[in-house]
Design an enzyme around this catalytic site. Structure first.
Site, short mmCIF file in Angstrom:
data_model
loop_
_atom_site.label_atom_id
_atom_site.label_comp_id
_atom_site.label_asym_id
_atom_site.label_seq_id
_atom_site.Cartn_x
_atom_site.Cartn_y
_atom_site.Cartn_z
N GLY A 92 69.40 92.86 17.87
CA GLY A 92 69.83 93.42 19.13
C GLY A 92 68.75 94.32 19.70
O GLY A 92 67.96 94.90 18.95
N GLN A 106 65.28 100.82 24.91
CA GLN A 106 64.38 100.71 23.75
C GLN A 106 63.03 100.12 24.12
O GLN A 106 62.09 100.18 23.32
CB GLN A 106 65.01 99.83 22.67
N CYS A 132 68.06 100.27 13.16
CA CYS A 132 67.72 100.24 14.59
C CYS A 132 66.21 100.00 14.72
O CYS A 132 65.43 100.64 14.01
CB CYS A 132 68.09 101.58 15.22
N LEU A 133 65.83 99.11 15.63
CA LEU A 133 64.40 98.83 15.83
C LEU A 133 63.65 100.08 16.29
O LEU A 133 62.43 100.16 16.13
CB LEU A 133 64.21 97.69 16.84
N HIS A 168 76.59 98.87 18.93
CA HIS A 168 75.34 99.61 18.69
C HIS A 168 74.45 99.59 19.94
O HIS A 168 73.94 100.63 20.36
CB HIS A 168 74.62 98.99 17.48
N GLU A 169 74.30 98.40 20.54
CA GLU A 169 73.43 98.28 21.72
C GLU A 169 74.04 98.99 22.93
O GLU A 169 73.34 99.61 23.72
CB GLU A 169 73.16 96.80 22.05
N HIS A 221 73.23 102.54 23.13
CA HIS A 221 71.88 102.85 23.64
C HIS A 221 71.88 103.11 25.15
O HIS A 221 71.07 103.87 25.65
CB HIS A 221 70.92 101.69 23.35
ZN LIG Z 1 69.33 100.53 18.06
#
Ligand SMILES: [Zn+2]
Length: 162
Positions: free
Chosen positions: A44, A49, A88-89, A130-131, A134
């Site tokens: 994701g 991000q 998380c990236l 989760h996304e 953000h």
């Molecule tokens: Zn994330």
């Protein structure tokens, strides 16, 4: 490939703005976000991000197609909640168990400007939540108790110096 911003960058803490026209530039951004997510690799990726404060994210879990969510609204969540380990990236190397609803309903537009509603469970519901966070400037660490969240944040910054 787009650059993925990491913890400490203010953009991750800001609220994303509603996407106006879902035009070619938005479709292109979605395509680039999908490629960036796949190459990372991750399941994701939200626009903040990659430094873009727009309400959109992409996700792709194993065995599924890439999915694009523009101006999403979570319109329902199950009473049942479960714990699942998230990463998380934007916070590479850090993982923690997070409690969230097991199932959700979400309304959004795709990259072609078509509205859709999706009921999701399992990993897909997890990634979507989760996304979605953000877009509010919320990170998975915020779902932990303060002590644990601070410890993981310290651990992350320490790993950068190693
Ligand atoms: Zn994330």
């Amino acid at each position: 490939m787009l650059d993925i911003v990491t913890l400490g960058d203010e953009v991750l803490r800001q609220k994303a703005a509603v996407v106006g026209d879902i035009d070619g530039s938005i479709a292109k951004l979605a395509e680039n976000m999908i490629r960036t997510m796949q190459e990372a690799p991750g399941i994701g990726l939200a626009a903040p991000q990659v430094g873009v404060l727009k309400r959109m994210f992409v996700c792709q879990i194993e065995g599924d197609k890439p999915r694009v969510f523009i101006n999403p609204e979570i319109i329902g969540t199950s009473e049942e909640r479960g714990v699942f380990e998230e990463g998380c990236l934007s916070i590479p190397g850090i993982y923690a168990d997070v409690l969230r609803p097991d199932e959700i309903s979400i309304q959004a537009w795709n990259e072609r400007g078509r509205p859709f509603t999706l009921n999701a469970g399992g990993l897909l519901a997890r990634v979507i939540q989760h996304e979605y966070d953000h877009l509010q400037g919320v990170l998975f660490l915020d779902h932990l108790n303060q002590k644990k969240s601070e410890r993981l944040e310290k651990q992350y910054y320490k790993s950068l110096r190693a």
